[in-house]
Structures are given as structure tokens and as C-alpha cells.
Design a protein around this motif. Structure first.
Motif, PDB file in Angstrom:
ATOM      1  N   ALA A  28      41.440  32.175  31.187  1.00 51.68           N
ATOM      2  CA  ALA A  28      40.675  33.175  30.433  1.00 51.68           C
ATOM      3  C   ALA A  28      39.281  32.643  30.107  1.00 51.68           C
ATOM      4  O   ALA A  28      38.293  33.389  30.163  1.00 51.68           O
ATOM      5  CB  ALA A  28      41.412  33.550  29.152  1.00 51.68           C
ATOM      6  N   TYR A  29      39.184  31.361  29.777  1.00 54.58           N
ATOM      7  CA  TYR A  29      37.882  30.753  29.512  1.00 54.58           C
ATOM      8  C   TYR A  29      37.005  30.799  30.760  1.00 54.58           C
ATOM      9  O   TYR A  29      35.826  31.177  30.690  1.00 54.58           O
ATOM     10  CB  TYR A  29      38.066  29.318  29.044  1.00 54.58           C
ATOM     11  N   LYS A  30      37.575  30.431  31.906  1.00 56.11           N
ATOM     12  CA  LYS A  30      36.794  30.447  33.140  1.00 56.11           C
ATOM     13  C   LYS A  30      36.361  31.866  33.500  1.00 56.11           C
ATOM     14  O   LYS A  30      35.236  32.083  33.954  1.00 56.11           O
ATOM     15  CB  LYS A  30      37.610  29.839  34.282  1.00 56.11           C
ATOM     16  N   ARG A  31      37.246  32.851  33.283  1.00 53.60           N
ATOM     17  CA  ARG A  31      36.911  34.229  33.586  1.00 53.60           C
ATOM     18  C   ARG A  31      35.766  34.720  32.698  1.00 53.60           C
ATOM     19  O   ARG A  31      34.814  35.336  33.178  1.00 53.60           O
ATOM     20  CB  ARG A  31      38.150  35.100  33.407  1.00 53.60           C
ATOM     21  N   SER A  32      35.829  34.425  31.404  1.00 51.34           N
ATOM     22  CA  SER A  32      34.756  34.873  30.512  1.00 51.34           C
ATOM     23  C   SER A  32      33.457  34.122  30.794  1.00 51.34           C
ATOM     24  O   SER A  32      32.375  34.699  30.698  1.00 51.34           O
ATOM     25  CB  SER A  32      35.168  34.702  29.052  1.00 51.34           C
ATOM     26  N   ARG A  33      33.549  32.837  31.167  1.00 49.43           N
ATOM     27  CA  ARG A  33      32.342  32.080  31.506  1.00 49.43           C
ATOM     28  C   ARG A  33      31.677  32.654  32.756  1.00 49.43           C
ATOM     29  O   ARG A  33      30.454  32.814  32.806  1.00 49.43           O
ATOM     30  CB  ARG A  33      32.705  30.607  31.728  1.00 49.43           C
ATOM     31  N   ASP A  34      32.487  32.989  33.767  1.00 50.91           N
ATOM     32  CA  ASP A  34      31.928  33.583  34.981  1.00 50.91           C
ATOM     33  C   ASP A  34      31.313  34.950  34.698  1.00 50.91           C
ATOM     34  O   ASP A  34      30.280  35.306  35.263  1.00 50.91           O
ATOM     35  CB  ASP A  34      33.009  33.718  36.055  1.00 50.91           C
ATOM     36  N   ARG A  40      24.087  36.813  32.744  1.00 50.55           N
ATOM     37  CA  ARG A  40      22.871  36.013  32.622  1.00 50.55           C
ATOM     38  C   ARG A  40      22.002  36.149  33.867  1.00 50.55           C
ATOM     39  O   ARG A  40      20.771  36.216  33.773  1.00 50.55           O
ATOM     40  CB  ARG A  40      23.243  34.553  32.392  1.00 50.55           C
ATOM     41  N   SER A  41      22.651  36.224  35.047  1.00 47.02           N
ATOM     42  CA  SER A  41      21.858  36.376  36.270  1.00 47.02           C
ATOM     43  C   SER A  41      21.149  37.733  36.298  1.00 47.02           C
ATOM     44  O   SER A  41      20.008  37.829  36.758  1.00 47.02           O
ATOM     45  CB  SER A  41      22.747  36.216  37.500  1.00 47.02           C
ATOM     46  N   TYR A  42      21.806  38.789  35.793  1.00 49.86           N
ATOM     47  CA  TYR A  42      21.132  40.085  35.681  1.00 49.86           C
ATOM     48  C   TYR A  42      19.964  39.998  34.711  1.00 49.86           C
ATOM     49  O   TYR A  42      18.895  40.565  34.951  1.00 49.86           O
ATOM     50  CB  TYR A  42      22.109  41.169  35.200  1.00 49.86           C
ATOM     51  N   ALA A  43      20.143  39.297  33.588  1.00 52.82           N
ATOM     52  CA  ALA A  43      19.072  39.189  32.594  1.00 52.82           C
ATOM     53  C   ALA A  43      17.895  38.392  33.138  1.00 52.82           C
ATOM     54  O   ALA A  43      16.733  38.704  32.856  1.00 52.82           O
ATOM     55  CB  ALA A  43      19.613  38.536  31.327  1.00 52.82           C
ATOM     56  N   GLU A  44      18.158  37.350  33.921  1.00 50.23           N
ATOM     57  CA  GLU A  44      17.072  36.544  34.488  1.00 50.23           C
ATOM     58  C   GLU A  44      16.252  37.346  35.508  1.00 50.23           C
ATOM     59  O   GLU A  44      15.055  37.130  35.642  1.00 50.23           O
ATOM     60  CB  GLU A  44      17.640  35.287  35.132  1.00 50.23           C
ATOM     61  N   GLN A  48      19.023  45.851  34.699  1.00 48.46           N
ATOM     62  CA  GLN A  48      20.025  46.359  33.779  1.00 48.46           C
ATOM     63  C   GLN A  48      21.400  46.205  34.435  1.00 48.46           C
ATOM     64  O   GLN A  48      21.623  46.723  35.525  1.00 48.46           O
ATOM     65  CB  GLN A  48      19.740  47.831  33.459  1.00 48.46           C
ATOM     66  N   PRO A  49      22.349  45.505  33.809  1.00 41.81           N
ATOM     67  CA  PRO A  49      23.679  45.370  34.423  1.00 41.81           C
ATOM     68  C   PRO A  49      24.441  46.690  34.381  1.00 41.81           C
ATOM     69  O   PRO A  49      24.167  47.550  33.540  1.00 41.81           O
ATOM     70  CB  PRO A  49      24.378  44.319  33.563  1.00 41.81           C
ATOM     71  N   PRO A  50      25.384  46.880  35.287  1.00 40.03           N
ATOM     72  CA  PRO A  50      26.179  48.117  35.287  1.00 40.03           C
ATOM     73  C   PRO A  50      26.972  48.252  33.984  1.00 40.03           C
ATOM     74  O   PRO A  50      27.354  47.263  33.372  1.00 40.03           O
ATOM     75  CB  PRO A  50      27.134  47.954  36.478  1.00 40.03           C
ATOM     76  N   PRO A  51      27.222  49.486  33.532  1.00 45.81           N
ATOM     77  CA  PRO A  51      27.948  49.668  32.273  1.00 45.81           C
ATOM     78  C   PRO A  51      29.364  49.103  32.311  1.00 45.81           C
ATOM     79  O   PRO A  51      29.891  48.654  31.295  1.00 45.81           O
ATOM     80  CB  PRO A  51      27.984  51.181  32.070  1.00 45.81           C
ATOM     81  N   GLU A  52      30.013  49.117  33.480  1.00 46.13           N
ATOM     82  CA  GLU A  52      31.358  48.560  33.583  1.00 46.13           C
ATOM     83  C   GLU A  52      31.348  47.066  33.301  1.00 46.13           C
ATOM     84  O   GLU A  52      32.279  46.518  32.714  1.00 46.13           O
ATOM     85  CB  GLU A  52      31.953  48.807  34.967  1.00 46.13           C
ATOM     86  N   LEU A  53      30.281  46.403  33.722  1.00 45.28           N
ATOM     87  CA  LEU A  53      30.163  44.974  33.503  1.00 45.28           C
ATOM     88  C   LEU A  53      29.885  44.658  32.042  1.00 45.28           C
ATOM     89  O   LEU A  53      30.445  43.717  31.480  1.00 45.28           O
ATOM     90  CB  LEU A  53      29.049  44.414  34.389  1.00 45.28           C
ATOM     91  N   VAL A  54      29.049  45.441  31.404  1.00 46.40           N
ATOM     92  CA  VAL A  54      28.721  45.220  29.999  1.00 46.40           C
ATOM     93  C   VAL A  54      29.926  45.527  29.120  1.00 46.40           C
ATOM     94  O   VAL A  54      30.183  44.860  28.128  1.00 46.40           O
ATOM     95  CB  VAL A  54      27.511  46.082  29.585  1.00 46.40           C
ATOM     96  N   ARG A  55      30.706  46.533  29.491  1.00 40.99           N
ATOM     97  CA  ARG A  55      31.863  46.914  28.694  1.00 40.99           C
ATOM     98  C   ARG A  55      32.911  45.818  28.664  1.00 40.99           C
ATOM     99  O   ARG A  55      33.662  45.695  27.707  1.00 40.99           O
ATOM    100  CB  ARG A  55      32.469  48.178  29.270  1.00 40.99           C
ATOM    101  N   GLY A  56      32.970  44.980  29.667  1.00 39.86           N
ATOM    102  CA  GLY A  56      33.975  43.922  29.718  1.00 39.86           C
ATOM    103  C   GLY A  56      33.608  42.677  28.956  1.00 39.86           C
ATOM    104  O   GLY A  56      34.347  41.707  28.968  1.00 39.86           O
ATOM    105  N   VAL A  57      32.473  42.658  28.252  1.00 42.83           N
ATOM    106  CA  VAL A  57      32.063  41.487  27.498  1.00 42.83           C
ATOM    107  C   VAL A  57      32.960  41.343  26.278  1.00 42.83           C
ATOM    108  O   VAL A  57      33.286  42.316  25.617  1.00 42.83           O
ATOM    109  CB  VAL A  57      30.587  41.608  27.063  1.00 42.83           C
ATOM    110  N   GLY A  58      33.332  40.142  25.968  1.00 43.53           N
ATOM    111  CA  GLY A  58      34.161  39.882  24.795  1.00 43.53           C
ATOM    112  C   GLY A  58      35.539  39.411  25.210  1.00 43.53           C
ATOM    113  O   GLY A  58      35.852  39.278  26.394  1.00 43.53           O
ATOM    114  N   PRO A  59      36.373  39.166  24.236  1.00 44.38           N
ATOM    115  CA  PRO A  59      37.698  38.644  24.549  1.00 44.38           C
ATOM    116  C   PRO A  59      38.621  39.662  25.181  1.00 44.38           C
ATOM    117  O   PRO A  59      39.651  39.318  25.702  1.00 44.38           O
ATOM    118  CB  PRO A  59      38.239  38.212  23.186  1.00 44.38           C
ATOM    119  N   MET A  60      38.273  40.963  25.117  1.00 44.34           N
ATOM    120  CA  MET A  60      39.109  41.985  25.720  1.00 44.34           C
ATOM    121  C   MET A  60      38.225  43.074  26.289  1.00 44.34           C
ATOM    122  O   MET A  60      37.063  43.184  25.950  1.00 44.34           O
ATOM    123  CB  MET A  60      40.066  42.557  24.689  1.00 44.34           C
ATOM    124  N   GLY A  61      38.812  43.893  27.143  1.00 44.70           N
ATOM    125  CA  GLY A  61      38.068  44.991  27.733  1.00 44.70           C
ATOM    126  C   GLY A  61      37.874  46.109  26.730  1.00 44.70           C
ATOM    127  O   GLY A  61      38.345  46.069  25.599  1.00 44.70           O
TER     128      GLY A  61
END
Length: 159
Positions: A28-34, A40-44, A48-61
């Protein structure tokens, strides 16, 4: 050394659960780090990252709630995360500490206690009477505690 392994074979289960739990947390740590590296690569890049990607931020979907019944969202609004904080807290509190989960814990620990009582009486392995009986007594005490909490959660539900 042989006596140790024949007498304490049951320790393999909690040790195995600990090892697999640690492995699950590492994955789970490796998944959240990736996931954060991808954001971070989108921000650099300044994109704008896709909404599906932003929604998955955090310990749960966005649709996952720990410890709640599947699909048990309130009947209004776009989803759990769109609600104000006080509503989310009340919703989590109700389903985490509600009577359903207390009764479920009482029944599950009662079934496990009954299984150990049965195993202590009818096991054909020599030397298993005392350990099974000890675990059965402990699980019965835990079951009685869960039963008391379930009755209290049902009796004082709205208070």
C-alpha cells in the motif's frame, strides 16, 4: 527444540498474519508513493491531472469507506466526499459504532468460541485439550463483552 515446535505450532498463524499484514502495508505504501510520483510529474509539466487520478489521492479511493456496508451512502448528494465535514463524521460514527457491527462482532466471536469449545472436547490430537480450552475461555469472555456492547448499542442507539 522439537518440543517447542510441537507445542507451539499454533504460533505460526499469528506470526503469518503479522508477516502478511506487514507485506500488505508495504505494498500500500509503494502504491501510494507511485501515485504521488505520478501526480508530481503532472505538476512539474504544468498539466492538469485527470479527475480519476486526483480522486484516488489519500489512503482510500473516493468510493471506499473503511468499515461501512457496501453501497451504504446517504441517499442524497453526489457521493461521500462531497458532504460537509460534520456530516461525514456523523456518518462514519454511526456506521462504525452502530448496533449492526456490534451484533456482528458478538456473533462472530461467539461462533469462534463455540468452535474452540467443540475442538477442546472432540479433538483427537493428544495435548490439545488445554490450549483449545484456554482459547475457548478467552473467546467466550470476548464474546460476552461484545454481547454487552451490542445490547448497549441497541438500547442507547440515539443518545
Amino acid at each position: 527444540m522439537v518440543y517447542f515446535f510441537t507445542s507451539y505450532w499454533w504460533l505460526l498463524f499469528p506470526i503469518g498474519f503479522f508477516i502478511f499484514g506487514a507485506w500488505d502495508r508495504w505494498l500500500a505504501y509503494k502504491r501510494s508513493r507511485d501515485h504521488l510520483d505520478l501526480l508530481r510529474s503532472y505538476a512539474e509539466k504544468g498539466q492538469q491531472p485527470p479527475p480519476e487520478l486526483v480522486r484516488g489521492v489519500g489512503p482510500m479511493g473516493a468510493d471506499d469507506l473503511p468499515g461501512e456496508a457496501p453501497g451504504g451512502y446517504p441517499p442524497y448528494g453526489p457521493g461521500y466526499w462531497g458532504y460537509p465535514r460534520y456530516m461525514r463524521r456523523a456518518y462514519r460514527h454511526y456506521y462504525r459504532w452502530g448496533p449492526y457491527w456490534r451484533w456482528r462482532s458478538a456473533f462472530v466471536t461467539g461462533a469462534v468460541a463455540a468452535g474452540f469449545w467443540w475442538a477442546s472436547e472432540y479433538s483427537d490430537w493428544p495435548g490439545t485439550y488445554e490450549p483449545f480450552r484456554l482459547v475457548a475461555i478467552i473467546m467466550t469472555i470476548v464474546c460476552v463483552g461484545n454481547l454487552v456492547f451490542a445490547v448497549m448499542a441497541s438500547a442507547f442507539r440515539d443518545k
